[in-house]
Design an enzyme around this catalytic site. Structure first.
Site, PDB file in Angstrom:
ATOM      1  N   ARG A   1       0.876  -0.979  -0.093  1.00  0.00           N
ATOM      2  CA  ARG A   1       0.153  -0.114  -0.002  1.00  0.00           C
ATOM      3  C   ARG A   1       0.796   1.160   0.042  1.00  0.00           C
ATOM      4  O   ARG A   1       0.652   2.297   0.635  1.00  0.00           O
ATOM      5  CB  ARG A   1      -1.190   0.028   1.262  1.00  0.00           C
ATOM      6  CG  ARG A   1      -2.026  -1.107   1.188  1.00  0.00           C
ATOM      7  CD  ARG A   1      -2.990  -1.072  -0.100  1.00  0.00           C
ATOM      8  NE  ARG A   1      -3.799  -2.335  -0.156  1.00  0.00           N
ATOM      9  CZ  ARG A   1      -3.611  -3.406  -0.518  1.00  0.00           C
ATOM     10  NH1 ARG A   1      -2.309  -3.711  -1.170  1.00  0.00           N
ATOM     11  NH2 ARG A   1      -4.489  -4.488  -0.426  1.00  0.00           N
TER      12      ARG A   1
ATOM     13  N   SER B   1     -11.319  -0.383   2.666  1.00  0.00           N
ATOM     14  CA  SER B   1     -10.833  -0.664   3.659  1.00  0.00           C
ATOM     15  C   SER B   1     -10.231   0.539   4.697  1.00  0.00           C
ATOM     16  O   SER B   1      -9.655   1.173   4.298  1.00  0.00           O
ATOM     17  CB  SER B   1      -9.477  -1.674   3.735  1.00  0.00           C
ATOM     18  OG  SER B   1      -9.897  -2.806   2.823  1.00  0.00           O
TER      19      SER B   1
ATOM     20  N   GLU C   1      -5.960   3.419   6.689  1.00  0.00           N
ATOM     21  CA  GLU C   1      -5.687   3.334   5.189  1.00  0.00           C
ATOM     22  C   GLU C   1      -6.182   4.575   4.410  1.00  0.00           C
ATOM     23  O   GLU C   1      -5.743   4.785   3.128  1.00  0.00           O
ATOM     24  CB  GLU C   1      -6.052   1.916   4.832  1.00  0.00           C
ATOM     25  CG  GLU C   1      -5.504   1.746   3.314  1.00  0.00           C
ATOM     26  CD  GLU C   1      -5.675   0.285   2.744  1.00  0.00           C
ATOM     27  OE1 GLU C   1      -6.421   0.278   1.665  1.00  0.00           O
ATOM     28  OE2 GLU C   1      -5.387  -0.606   3.457  1.00  0.00           O
TER      29      GLU C   1
END
Length: 303
Positions: free
Chosen positions: A179, A229, A299
């Site tokens: 990520r 998420s 996130e």
């Protein structure tokens, strides 16, 4: 005359085809459906318009931010002063550049890119079909799902510097990790990306894409506004499982809540504010840490 008015007049005279919109609610441009007005929103259709926006913003000292599909962004309740440059469906276009390679502009959604590849009989982007963001955002954060990540298929990224100059960087220079990419650590904007895929029967590719969409629909709260998420996957566990084990499914602050369907999602039940979401993210992180000894990091990109 305000800076924004001067800015609009300049582009009206020098780039009359550039779409500029004043006082645009960020709640309409983010999947959370949260956020006050952006003072000015620009939708550049090509590199030339994007470069001009960056140069003039810098020259006039107007703050700016880049937005893709807004699927991983929490915009502030008070709105945004200055300029928001939205690339979704603006910086557009896809093409096949080799037997197994495609080039995709940053404003194209991940889903469209996956379908484009599938129609060419090229596999490798199936995982991206259900990711709601743009290619630009996906490359920026090395988006992934169901065992696939951007880093697995991306070979080059076209980036633009703050002075409006563009160049290609390799996947090694992009330094993809979980990520994250080097693009986040530098003053770069993703303009386009190239992907190397593999020949597969079109029916097989589309069957896999339908399978993954079905999994998403069965497990995720797609009927409520969210930013996907809410937390990154921590070392030593999974965010959703840790949140569930801490008894936080359904936990609510204001109009924001931990999804009853998937504990890894924070959803807008209606009328949620950015402050509600921020407080909820902090409280969930704190409670999971107290109970499980693992710190969850958001996130979601908090503007």
């Amino acid at each position: 005359m305000s800076k924004i008015t001067e800015f609009i007049e300049y582009f009206g005279e020098n780039h009359p085809d550039l779409e500029l919109r004043t006082n645009q609610p960020m709640s309409k441009f983010t999947s959370f459906r949260i956020g006050g007005d952006a003072e000015l929103l620009a939708l550049p259709k090509n590199e030339e318009e994007l470069a001009a926006l960056l140069k003039m913003s810098r020259m006039m000292d107007i703050p700016w931010a880049i937005l893709g599909a807004g699927t991983n962004v929490l915009a502030p309740d008070a709105g945004i002063k200055g300029l928001v440059i939205c690339l979704k469906d603006a910086l557009n276009g896809m093409e096949q550049i080799g037997e197994t390679e495609i080039r995709v502009m940053a404003g194209v959604t991940m889903s469209r890119a996956a379908v484009f590849a599938a129609n060419l009989g090229l596999g490798g982007l199936e995982f991206a079909h259900g990711i709601p963001g743009t290619v630009g955002g996906g490359v920026y954060m090395n988006a992934g799902a169901y065992g696939g990540e951007i880093k697995d298929v991306c070979t080059r990224v076209r980036i633009m510097d703050m002075d409006g100059s563009s160049r290609w960087i390799t996947r090694e220079e992009a330094a993809f990790s979980y990520r994250h990419s080097a693009i986040e650590d530098n003053p770069w904007i993703v303009v386009a990306a190239e992907f190397r895929l593999e020949p597969k029967p079109m029916e097989q590719i589309k069957e896999r894409m339908l399978e993954l969409i079905s999994k998403r629909r069965a497990s995720q709260p797609l009927d409520l506004p969210s930013a996907g998420s809410a937390f990154k996957r921590p070392v030593g566990g999974y965010a959703a499982a840790l949140i569930d084990q801490t008894g936080l499914k359904g936990f609510r602050i204001g109009g924001a809540a931990v999804s009853e369907k998937h504990a890894g999602f924070v959803v807008n039940l209606g009328g949620a504010t950015a402050e509600d979401v921020k407080q909820l993210l902090k409280e969930v992180s704190d409670r999971v840490y107290d109970a499980q000894g693992i710190r969850l990091e958001p996130e979601v990109r908090i503007w």
